[in-house]
Structure formats: structure tokens, C-alpha cells
Design a protein around this motif. Structure first.
Motif, PDB file in Angstrom:
ATOM      1  N   VAL A 118       0.947  -6.465 -17.099  1.00  0.00           N
ATOM      2  CA  VAL A 118       1.111  -6.598 -15.648  1.00  0.00           C
ATOM      3  C   VAL A 118       1.191  -5.220 -14.991  1.00  0.00           C
ATOM      4  O   VAL A 118       0.553  -4.969 -13.961  1.00  0.00           O
ATOM      5  N   VAL A 119       1.958  -4.315 -15.567  1.00  0.00           N
ATOM      6  CA  VAL A 119       2.111  -2.971 -15.010  1.00  0.00           C
ATOM      7  C   VAL A 119       0.768  -2.240 -14.996  1.00  0.00           C
ATOM      8  O   VAL A 119       0.381  -1.633 -13.991  1.00  0.00           O
ATOM      9  N   GLU A 120       0.036  -2.304 -16.103  1.00  0.00           N
ATOM     10  CA  GLU A 120      -1.254  -1.603 -16.187  1.00  0.00           C
ATOM     11  C   GLU A 120      -2.244  -2.163 -15.190  1.00  0.00           C
ATOM     12  O   GLU A 120      -2.962  -1.418 -14.510  1.00  0.00           O
ATOM     13  N   LEU A 121      -2.304  -3.483 -15.068  1.00  0.00           N
ATOM     14  CA  LEU A 121      -3.258  -4.102 -14.153  1.00  0.00           C
ATOM     15  C   LEU A 121      -2.952  -3.745 -12.701  1.00  0.00           C
ATOM     16  O   LEU A 121      -3.852  -3.387 -11.934  1.00  0.00           O
ATOM     17  N   CYS A 122      -1.687  -3.842 -12.306  1.00  0.00           N
ATOM     18  CA  CYS A 122      -1.311  -3.505 -10.931  1.00  0.00           C
ATOM     19  C   CYS A 122      -1.614  -2.047 -10.619  1.00  0.00           C
ATOM     20  O   CYS A 122      -2.125  -1.717  -9.536  1.00  0.00           O
ATOM     21  N   HIS A 123      -1.333  -1.159 -11.560  1.00  0.00           N
ATOM     22  CA  HIS A 123      -1.589   0.263 -11.351  1.00  0.00           C
ATOM     23  C   HIS A 123      -3.088   0.529 -11.212  1.00  0.00           C
ATOM     24  O   HIS A 123      -3.530   1.277 -10.330  1.00  0.00           O
ATOM     25  N   ARG A 124      -3.878  -0.107 -12.043  1.00  0.00           N
ATOM     26  CA  ARG A 124      -5.329   0.124 -12.029  1.00  0.00           C
ATOM     27  C   ARG A 124      -5.989  -0.467 -10.786  1.00  0.00           C
ATOM     28  O   ARG A 124      -6.758   0.213 -10.101  1.00  0.00           O
ATOM     29  N   ARG A 125      -5.680  -1.746 -10.478  1.00  0.00           N
ATOM     30  CA  ARG A 125      -6.380  -2.425  -9.391  1.00  0.00           C
ATOM     31  C   ARG A 125      -5.916  -1.972  -8.004  1.00  0.00           C
ATOM     32  O   ARG A 125      -6.715  -1.877  -7.075  1.00  0.00           O
ATOM     33  N   ILE A 126      -4.616  -1.693  -7.870  1.00  0.00           N
ATOM     34  CA  ILE A 126      -4.092  -1.314  -6.554  1.00  0.00           C
ATOM     35  C   ILE A 126      -4.301   0.165  -6.258  1.00  0.00           C
ATOM     36  O   ILE A 126      -4.659   0.543  -5.141  1.00  0.00           O
ATOM     37  N   TYR A 127      -4.112   0.988  -7.272  1.00  0.00           N
ATOM     38  CA  TYR A 127      -4.119   2.433  -7.030  1.00  0.00           C
ATOM     39  C   TYR A 127      -5.357   3.150  -7.576  1.00  0.00           C
ATOM     40  O   TYR A 127      -6.122   3.745  -6.815  1.00  0.00           O
ATOM     41  N   GLU A 134      -8.292   2.218  -8.705  1.00  0.00           N
ATOM     42  CA  GLU A 134      -9.600   1.807  -8.220  1.00  0.00           C
ATOM     43  C   GLU A 134      -9.807   2.096  -6.729  1.00  0.00           C
ATOM     44  O   GLU A 134     -10.924   1.971  -6.218  1.00  0.00           O
ATOM     45  N   ASN A 135      -8.743   2.465  -6.045  1.00  0.00           N
ATOM     46  CA  ASN A 135      -8.841   2.815  -4.622  1.00  0.00           C
ATOM     47  C   ASN A 135      -8.543   4.293  -4.375  1.00  0.00           C
ATOM     48  O   ASN A 135      -8.234   4.691  -3.248  1.00  0.00           O
ATOM     49  N   LEU A 136      -8.634   5.078  -5.435  1.00  0.00           N
ATOM     50  CA  LEU A 136      -8.298   6.501  -5.351  1.00  0.00           C
ATOM     51  C   LEU A 136      -9.140   7.219  -4.300  1.00  0.00           C
ATOM     52  O   LEU A 136      -8.613   7.972  -3.466  1.00  0.00           O
ATOM     53  N   GLU A 137     -10.436   6.990  -4.300  1.00  0.00           N
ATOM     54  CA  GLU A 137     -11.327   7.702  -3.380  1.00  0.00           C
ATOM     55  C   GLU A 137     -11.187   7.194  -1.945  1.00  0.00           C
ATOM     56  O   GLU A 137     -11.130   7.977  -0.993  1.00  0.00           O
ATOM     57  N   SER A 138     -11.125   5.878  -1.777  1.00  0.00           N
ATOM     58  CA  SER A 138     -11.136   5.302  -0.434  1.00  0.00           C
ATOM     59  C   SER A 138      -9.801   5.412   0.291  1.00  0.00           C
ATOM     60  O   SER A 138      -9.762   5.553   1.518  1.00  0.00           O
ATOM     61  N   LEU A 139      -8.689   5.377  -0.439  1.00  0.00           N
ATOM     62  CA  LEU A 139      -7.373   5.385   0.210  1.00  0.00           C
ATOM     63  C   LEU A 139      -6.584   6.673   0.022  1.00  0.00           C
ATOM     64  O   LEU A 139      -5.699   6.986   0.814  1.00  0.00           O
ATOM     65  N   TRP A 140      -6.912   7.420  -1.041  1.00  0.00           N
ATOM     66  CA  TRP A 140      -6.132   8.640  -1.303  1.00  0.00           C
ATOM     67  C   TRP A 140      -7.021   9.890  -1.386  1.00  0.00           C
ATOM     68  O   TRP A 140      -6.614  10.911  -1.932  1.00  0.00           O
ATOM     69  N   ASP A 141      -8.237   9.774  -0.869  1.00  0.00           N
ATOM     70  CA  ASP A 141      -9.161  10.920  -0.785  1.00  0.00           C
ATOM     71  C   ASP A 141      -9.361  11.611  -2.128  1.00  0.00           C
ATOM     72  O   ASP A 141      -9.573  12.826  -2.192  1.00  0.00           O
ATOM     73  N   GLY A 142      -9.273  10.855  -3.202  1.00  0.00           N
ATOM     74  CA  GLY A 142      -9.508  11.416  -4.526  1.00  0.00           C
ATOM     75  C   GLY A 142      -8.390  12.285  -5.066  1.00  0.00           C
ATOM     76  O   GLY A 142      -8.526  12.882  -6.138  1.00  0.00           O
ATOM     77  N   GLU A 169      -2.886  13.155  -7.621  1.00  0.00           N
ATOM     78  CA  GLU A 169      -1.453  13.478  -7.667  1.00  0.00           C
ATOM     79  C   GLU A 169      -0.652  12.662  -6.645  1.00  0.00           C
ATOM     80  O   GLU A 169       0.580  12.591  -6.734  1.00  0.00           O
ATOM     81  N   LYS A 170      -1.345  12.052  -5.683  1.00  0.00           N
ATOM     82  CA  LYS A 170      -0.648  11.238  -4.686  1.00  0.00           C
ATOM     83  C   LYS A 170      -0.360   9.814  -5.179  1.00  0.00           C
ATOM     84  O   LYS A 170       0.427   9.092  -4.580  1.00  0.00           O
ATOM     85  N   LEU A 171      -1.022   9.425  -6.268  1.00  0.00           N
ATOM     86  CA  LEU A 171      -0.858   8.066  -6.777  1.00  0.00           C
ATOM     87  C   LEU A 171       0.472   7.894  -7.500  1.00  0.00           C
ATOM     88  O   LEU A 171       0.922   8.793  -8.210  1.00  0.00           O
ATOM     89  N   PRO A 172       1.090   6.735  -7.364  1.00  0.00           N
ATOM     90  CA  PRO A 172       2.264   6.425  -8.195  1.00  0.00           C
ATOM     91  C   PRO A 172       1.827   6.400  -9.661  1.00  0.00           C
ATOM     92  O   PRO A 172       0.690   6.009  -9.980  1.00  0.00           O
ATOM     93  N   THR A 173       2.692   6.784 -10.551  1.00  0.00           N
ATOM     94  CA  THR A 173       2.365   6.775 -11.970  1.00  0.00           C
ATOM     95  C   THR A 173       2.667   5.403 -12.572  1.00  0.00           C
ATOM     96  O   THR A 173       3.346   4.573 -11.964  1.00  0.00           O
ATOM     97  N   LEU A 174       2.154   5.175 -13.775  1.00  0.00           N
ATOM     98  CA  LEU A 174       2.472   3.952 -14.501  1.00  0.00           C
ATOM     99  C   LEU A 174       3.976   3.819 -14.683  1.00  0.00           C
ATOM    100  O   LEU A 174       4.552   2.731 -14.584  1.00  0.00           O
ATOM    101  N   SER A 182       1.104  -4.263   2.682  1.00  0.00           N
ATOM    102  CA  SER A 182      -0.253  -4.259   2.150  1.00  0.00           C
ATOM    103  C   SER A 182      -0.899  -2.882   2.216  1.00  0.00           C
ATOM    104  O   SER A 182      -0.727  -2.147   3.186  1.00  0.00           O
ATOM    105  N   ILE A 183      -1.665  -2.552   1.168  1.00  0.00           N
ATOM    106  CA  ILE A 183      -2.465  -1.332   1.223  1.00  0.00           C
ATOM    107  C   ILE A 183      -3.552  -1.529   2.280  1.00  0.00           C
ATOM    108  O   ILE A 183      -3.955  -2.658   2.586  1.00  0.00           O
TER     109      ILE A 183
END
Length: 386
Positions: free
Chosen positions: A170-179, A181-189, A192-197, A298-299
């Protein structure tokens, strides 16, 4: 094939094998079909065992029957403290010491709550509780709260491989799908801004968090972290009708107003594999949980926002008076005019976030119990109870 055990444990089957003149029976795990949701409590607030060995009992008394033991250095998950006793989370596991054996295999106190076809069964009241003593009058301190503990689930936690795997998936899936996979569109690539696992895994040590684990034909397809929150509310006794136009402080016919709390579900994280429809399955399941309403931050991804809005969630701003009035009225309708809850109090109870707030309140009326205070809809403050 043996019938399914209570609580949804997996069926066991046996395959007949013939080798020459000999006949054998080999145990074989039955193939899982359809959609299944497993509801698991979080690991709980971490406490460390300080004594060489501490007994886990059925109740908060040394006279209660032992369920197992924990040994020095074990990290146990606590739901709440009551005096000198700790109540462990519902899905905790304990060590079971075999006679004349140094091994201490881990066993579950309660069977996992598996829901076939994604349909939530009514909450079982037969769950076994597990308790541990904090301090013994002769032996001294047995347990210590790990306020600044470092390390995740793999550091001293007493977990079966099955439960650990569900948490990790569950943790891995939420981290991958929410953060991720949206690294470029929501966090400008900027990774370091992404929450960690580890940041998401740390949420499993919140005693009010529930974990949902979805499988389809035995394959993991979705997961969610849902937090139970107590939000300030008022219960109006003697109210004879629904006066939705009245100000929040004025209720004609009111004889008594009791202060207390109501129960809200906060969807902290929810994700599914693409084209599996597991998001809808989880939503339908969560709406059947004992919450007066649901909330999430929501993101800012249009597809995600569209999903929430398609489920009936509304964007609400606590600084907007119209939204505050709408929320108050929705809760009053849902509770037959018995509970008043303010949007600003909901915001205060939620985790802090800069993301937009979405809220869903059931449109159906609540069939009240004889005693409103006995359920999730309203719980009076202690000082209000005589």
C-alpha cells in the motif's frame, strides 16, 4: 476443500497425488477469485518493551488470560492508554511461546478482516482485545513510549510476513501513483520536493489510521490510508424540526445543547493500478465505514479532481460563508437535525495542507439508534456526562 474460517482467512485445499502404489495428500492454497478488500488497523503508536518479557493479556488485569508475550526490545503498536495498561491495536500480533522450545512464533490476536466483492460487512463486535501493563509494582517499568523513535516497520516491530507485505504494498503504490508518476507535472521534476517512502510509512504509526488493501483474482491492485478523526460538534436535544435557515447558534424549540464530537473519515492517501477500477471499489467501501462525512486534500491533477467530484465530493473553503452554511446544513439533514458541525471545526481537526479541501456528506438520512451517544454520530464531552 475445507470451508472458509471466520474472519475471511484463506481456504486450504488438498490435492491427491499418487506415486506408484502410494497415495499422498498435498496442502494447496485455494485460488482467490474476484475482488477482495482487507481492512487492517495501522501498526499503532510505538511503545518499546523494557523488561525481559511482558505478558499480553485479554484485559487490563493480571487476572486476565494471557494471549502471548513480547520480549525486550520489541516495538508494539498501541491504540490507547488506560491508566497503567496499554490496549494494542485490533490487528496486533504477539509472540506465542511453545513449551520446551526457544522459538517464539508470531500469531495474530484476531483474524484479518477480509471483505469479499469489496462489500463491507457490519463491524464485528467480537474482536479480541489485547492489553499490556506499563509499570509493575515490583518489577518496575515494563513499557516505554517511543516518542522519538527512529526506524520504520523493519526495526523491532512484531509483524507477520503477510501483514508486513500488505503495509509495504500500500505504501509503495501510494507513493508511486500519487507522487512519483506526477513528478514532472506537479513538482516540476524536482524530486527533492516529493515525500519519501519513509514519510508515508510513518503514517502507519498513527493509531487512528486504517489501511485498505485491495486484490483482484489474488493480485494486489489498490490501497488506501484512512484516518478516523473526532471533530467538535453540538447535539441539539428537544429540537422538533429541521430549521436549515437558522443561524448556527439559534435553534427554535431547543431545550438543551450538548457539546461533544462527531466522527469524520479523512482519506489521507488512496491509489490504484491503472484500469483496475479499484479506486471506485475503495470509495464504495469507505462510504460504508462509520463516518458522518468524508474529507480529503486532493492533489492538483485534473483526473484526480474529476474522480472525487464524480463520487459526489465538493470543494469547500472554510473561509467562504456559503460553503460553511452548506456544510452545516448537509450534516443537519444527514443526522435528522440532531448534530451541528462547522466546516471550520472540520478544518481544524484535519492535517494541515495547502491543497484544496474536498468534502462528502451522505445525502441519505441516518437511522438513529435509541441512544445517539452510543454510536459514531455523536459523542458528548466527558464533562457533559453526569
Amino acid at each position: 476443500q475445507l470451508p472458509a474460517l471466520a474472519g475471511g482467512l484463506q481456504k486450504q485445499a488438498y490435492v491427491k497425488l499418487e506415486v506408484g502404489d502410494d497415495t499422498f495428500l498435498r496442502r494447496h492454497k485455494a485460488v482467490e477469485t474476484g475482488t477482495s478488500i482487507t481492512e487492517v488497523s495501522s501498526y499503532g503508536e510505538p511503545w518499546v518493551v523494557e523488561h525481559q518479557q511482558v505478558v499480553v493479556r485479554r484485559g487490563p488485569s493480571i487476572k486476565d488470560q494471557p494471549l502471548g508475550v513480547m520480549i525486550k526490545g520489541d516495538v508494539v503498536g498501541v491504540r490507547r492508554r488506560h491508566g497503567d495498561w496499554l490496549e494494542l491495536v485490533q490487528d496486533c500480533e504477539v509472540r506465542f511461546k511453545k513449551r520446551e522450545s526457544p522459538e517464539q512464533p508470531i500469531t495474530a490476536v484476531n483474524p484479518l478482516r477480509r471483505h469479499k466483492d469489496g462489500k463491507r460487512r457490519s463491524k464485528s463486535s467480537g474482536a479480541q482485545t489485547a492489553w499490556m501493563m506499563v509499570e509493575h509494582p515490583e518489577l518496575g517499568q515494563l513499557m516505554r513510549r517511543a516518542r522519538k523513535r527512529k526506524g520504520g516497520l523493519g526495526s523491532g516491530c512484531v509483524l507477520s510476513p503477510e501483514r508486513l507485505q500488505m503495509y509495504q504494498e500500500v505504501v509503495e503504490l501510494c507513493h508511486r501513483r500519487i507522487y512519483k508518476e506526477n513528478l514532472e507535472s506537479l513538482w516540476d521534476g524536482e524530486a527533492e520536493k516529493l515525500p519519501t517512502l519513509e514519510t508515508i510509512e510513518a503514517k502507519l504509526f498513527d493509531e487512528e489510521m486504517e489501511v485498505l488493501h485491495v486484490t483482484q483474482d489474488g493480485k494486489f491492485t489498490g490501497g488506501a490510508l484512512v484516518k478516523e478523526l473526532s471533530v467538535k460538534a453540538r447535539h441539539v436535544e428537544g429540537s422538533s424540526n429541521l430549521n436549515l435557515a437558522a443561524p448556527a447558534h439559534h435553534h427554535p424549540g431547543t431545550s438543551t445543547e450538548i457539546l461533544g464530537t462527531t466522527t469524520v473519515g479523512y482519506i489521507d492517501s488512496m491509489a490504484s493500478e491503472e484500469k483496475t477500477q479499484s479506486g471506485r471499489v475503495m470509495w464504495d467501501f469507505i462510504t460504508g465505514m462509520p463516518f458522518i462525512c468524508l474529507a480529503c486534500h486532493s492533489i492538483l491533477r485534473q483526473k484526480t479532481v474529476d474522480f472525487w467530484q464524480a463520487r459526489g465530493m465538493r470543494h469547500m473553503d472554510p473561509s467562504n460563508e456559503k460553503d460553511c452554511t452548506a456544510f452545516r446544513q448537509l450534516v443537519m439533514v444527514h443526522t435528522m437535525g440532531k448534530v451541528i458541525c462547522e466546516l471550520k471545526d472540520l478544518q481544524e481537526a484535519l492535517p494541515k495542507s495547502k491543497l484544496p479541501l474536498f468534502v462528502w456528506v451522505p445525502s441519505r438520512f441516518t437511522e438513529e439508534d435509541e441512544n445517539l451517544h452510543d454510536n459514531y454520530i455523536f459523542k458528548p464531552d466527558d464533562e457533559m456526562i453526569e
